[in-house]
Enzyme design. Structure first.
Site, PDB file in Angstrom:
ATOM      1  N   SER A 186     -22.386  15.518   5.373  1.00 41.94           N
ATOM      2  CA  SER A 186     -23.659  16.226   5.589  1.00 41.94           C
ATOM      3  C   SER A 186     -24.764  15.184   5.686  1.00 41.94           C
ATOM      4  CB  SER A 186     -23.940  17.163   4.409  1.00 41.94           C
ATOM      5  OG  SER A 186     -25.263  17.678   4.501  1.00 41.94           O
ATOM      6  N   TYR A 245     -25.096  18.626  -4.430  1.00 44.06           N
ATOM      7  CA  TYR A 245     -24.398  18.767  -3.141  1.00 44.06           C
ATOM      8  C   TYR A 245     -24.483  17.463  -2.354  1.00 44.06           C
ATOM      9  CZ  TYR A 245     -23.739  20.239   1.741  1.00 44.06           C
ATOM     10  OH  TYR A 245     -23.329  20.339   3.050  1.00 44.06           O
TER      11      TYR A 245
HETATM   12  P1  NAP Z   1     -19.858  28.571   5.597  1.00 48.33           P
HETATM   13  O1  NAP Z   1     -20.360  29.248   6.818  1.00 48.33           O
HETATM   14  O2  NAP Z   1     -20.386  28.954   4.253  1.00 48.33           O
HETATM   15  O3  NAP Z   1     -18.272  28.684   5.595  1.00 48.33           O
HETATM   16  C1  NAP Z   1     -17.583  28.096   4.537  1.00 48.33           C
HETATM   17  C2  NAP Z   1     -16.098  28.104   4.803  1.00 48.33           C
HETATM   18  O4  NAP Z   1     -15.451  27.379   3.744  1.00 48.33           O
HETATM   19  C3  NAP Z   1     -15.502  29.492   4.807  1.00 48.33           C
HETATM   20  O5  NAP Z   1     -14.424  29.498   5.705  1.00 48.33           O
HETATM   21  C4  NAP Z   1     -15.007  29.641   3.363  1.00 48.33           C
HETATM   22  O6  NAP Z   1     -13.912  30.549   3.232  1.00 48.33           O
HETATM   23  C5  NAP Z   1     -14.536  28.246   3.086  1.00 48.33           C
HETATM   24  N1  NAP Z   1     -14.499  27.904   1.670  1.00 48.33           N
HETATM   25  C6  NAP Z   1     -15.508  27.907   0.775  1.00 48.33           C
HETATM   26  N2  NAP Z   1     -15.067  27.510  -0.428  1.00 48.33           N
HETATM   27  C7  NAP Z   1     -13.737  27.270  -0.278  1.00 48.33           C
HETATM   28  C8  NAP Z   1     -12.723  26.865  -1.165  1.00 48.33           C
HETATM   29  N3  NAP Z   1     -12.961  26.627  -2.457  1.00 48.33           N
HETATM   30  N4  NAP Z   1     -11.475  26.749  -0.667  1.00 48.33           N
HETATM   31  C9  NAP Z   1     -11.199  26.990   0.634  1.00 48.33           C
HETATM   32  N5  NAP Z   1     -12.126  27.379   1.521  1.00 48.33           N
HETATM   33  C10 NAP Z   1     -13.383  27.523   1.052  1.00 48.33           C
HETATM   34  O7  NAP Z   1     -20.101  26.969   5.691  1.00 48.33           O
HETATM   35  P2  NAP Z   1     -20.400  26.023   6.959  1.00 48.33           P
HETATM   36  O8  NAP Z   1     -21.862  25.977   7.140  1.00 48.33           O
HETATM   37  O9  NAP Z   1     -19.512  26.351   8.081  1.00 48.33           O
HETATM   38  O10 NAP Z   1     -20.014  24.619   6.322  1.00 48.33           O
HETATM   39  C11 NAP Z   1     -18.767  23.988   6.580  1.00 48.33           C
HETATM   40  C12 NAP Z   1     -18.855  22.552   6.095  1.00 48.33           C
HETATM   41  O11 NAP Z   1     -19.937  21.897   6.747  1.00 48.33           O
HETATM   42  C13 NAP Z   1     -19.113  22.423   4.588  1.00 48.33           C
HETATM   43  O12 NAP Z   1     -18.387  21.333   4.072  1.00 48.33           O
HETATM   44  C14 NAP Z   1     -20.598  22.127   4.524  1.00 48.33           C
HETATM   45  O13 NAP Z   1     -20.964  21.428   3.364  1.00 48.33           O
HETATM   46  C15 NAP Z   1     -20.774  21.292   5.786  1.00 48.33           C
HETATM   47  N6  NAP Z   1     -22.156  21.266   6.251  1.00 48.33           N
HETATM   48  C16 NAP Z   1     -22.781  22.414   6.671  1.00 48.33           C
HETATM   49  C17 NAP Z   1     -24.093  22.344   7.093  1.00 48.33           C
HETATM   50  C18 NAP Z   1     -24.866  23.561   7.553  1.00 48.33           C
HETATM   51  O14 NAP Z   1     -26.103  23.478   7.715  1.00 48.33           O
HETATM   52  N7  NAP Z   1     -24.210  24.692   7.785  1.00 48.33           N
HETATM   53  C19 NAP Z   1     -24.780  21.125   7.069  1.00 48.33           C
HETATM   54  C20 NAP Z   1     -24.124  19.992   6.644  1.00 48.33           C
HETATM   55  C21 NAP Z   1     -22.795  20.078   6.237  1.00 48.33           C
HETATM   56  P3  NAP Z   1     -14.160  32.155   3.054  1.00 48.33           P
HETATM   57  O15 NAP Z   1     -14.588  32.639   4.417  1.00 48.33           O
HETATM   58  O16 NAP Z   1     -12.841  32.699   2.651  1.00 48.33           O
HETATM   59  O17 NAP Z   1     -15.243  32.297   2.050  1.00 48.33           O
END
Ligand code: NAP
Length: 249
Positions: A144, A158
């Site tokens: 991130s 985080y």
């Molecule tokens: P999201 O929309 O909240 O989706 C999270 C995903 O991770 C879902 O598929 C969820 O499964 C799964 N998950 C959560 N906890 C888990 C666990 N303990 N074991 C297995 N699966 C788990 O998140 P996102 O925005 O796509 O983020 C994905 C990655 O990108 C993360 O690592 C996040 O830190 C990183 N990131 C995101 C952003 C942003 O702005 N969105 C920015 C920087 C980095 P369920 O559907 O079953 O809940």
């Protein structure tokens, strides 16, 4: 079915979902891990299958070491091989200062975002590396921009959990560079997914726009494009790289 096999954690929603769908379009067979949202994961799988691809969903908590081991075992059992791993599952928590955060919150943050990701990377290397009899492959870790910016007043925990992913990427890439395994990371900026609502800030992607040089949030598909590039042969000489996909932030 033929085609290389990709495992993606957190593939039911957001960035992981976009990576799963794009990977399938590019010929990967896809193992879609999720935690609780079985219907969302099943939709990703059915979308891939109805477009002629191969996919299967796997419930496993990336904060639970034994579940991570079982996940890798089941994927290789079902697909017969592993060629790529996207270490994507991650969480945020409510906005807070560090001096307001409980031990339980900190333990959960690092257990899922850091320890789980390190264990998963280890399990991937055990399948991919020629040192272990593997055919080589590629790992993409999801860091991130918070790892660089520190997220003061929002979630320093985080940010620190993701900074460890950067270091993992650099060290592991060098460790396995002669074993057919490339290891890279993406640092997404503000991407419009559910993660912000899960941290109590459903409008965060919109609210952050003034701070983003390109004056917009990114999309999950834009992160998927970068992930698929790093997975591809076009990135054959890239390892240990951390790519900012953040609209300039
Ligand atoms: P999201 O929309 O909240 O989706 C999270 C995903 O991770 C879902 O598929 C969820 O499964 C799964 N998950 C959560 N906890 C888990 C666990 N303990 N074991 C297995 N699966 C788990 O998140 P996102 O925005 O796509 O983020 C994905 C990655 O990108 C993360 O690592 C996040 O830190 C990183 N990131 C995101 C952003 C942003 O702005 N969105 C920015 C920087 C980095 P369920 O559907 O079953 O809940």
């Amino acid at each position: 079915m033929t085609g290389p096999v990709l495992l993606i954690t957190g593939g039911s929603r957001g960035i992981g979902r976009a990576v799963a769908l794009k990977a399938a379009r590019e010929g990967w067979q896809v193992a879609v891990n999720y935690l609780r949202e079985s219907e969302a994961a099943a939709r990703v799988v059915s979308d891939i299958r109805s477009a002629g691809g191969n996919a299967k969903a796997y419930a496993a908590d990336m904060g639970e070491p034994s579940a991570i081991l079982a996940l890798f075992h089941e994927v290789v059992r079902d697909f017969g091989r592993l060629d790529g791993f996207v270490n994507n599952a991650g969480i945020v928590d409510q906005t807070a200062r560090l001096d307001e955060m409980s031990d339980e919150r900190l333990e959960r943050m690092f257990r899922i975002n850091t320890l789980g990701a390190v264990i998963a990377a280890r399990e991937a290397v055990r399948r991919l590396s020629t040192r272990h009899g593997g055919q080589g492959g590629t790992i993409v870790n999801m860091s991130s921009m918070a790892a660089v910016l520190g997220s003061p007043g929002q979630y320093v925990d985080y940010a620190a959990s993701k900074a460890a992913i950067d270091t993992l990427t650099v060290g592991l890439a060098r460790e396995v560079a002669t074993e057919g395994v490339r290891v890279n990371a993406i640092r997404p900026g503000v991407i419009d997914t559910d993660i912000h609502a899960s941290g109590g800030l459903p409008d965060r992607a919109r609210d952050m726009v003034p701070l983003i040089p390109m004056q917009r949030a990114g999309t999950a598909e834009e992160i998927a494009d970068a992930v698929l590039f790093l997975l591809s042969p076009q990135a054959s000489y890239i390892t240990g790289a951390i790519l900012n996909v953040s609209g300039g932030r």
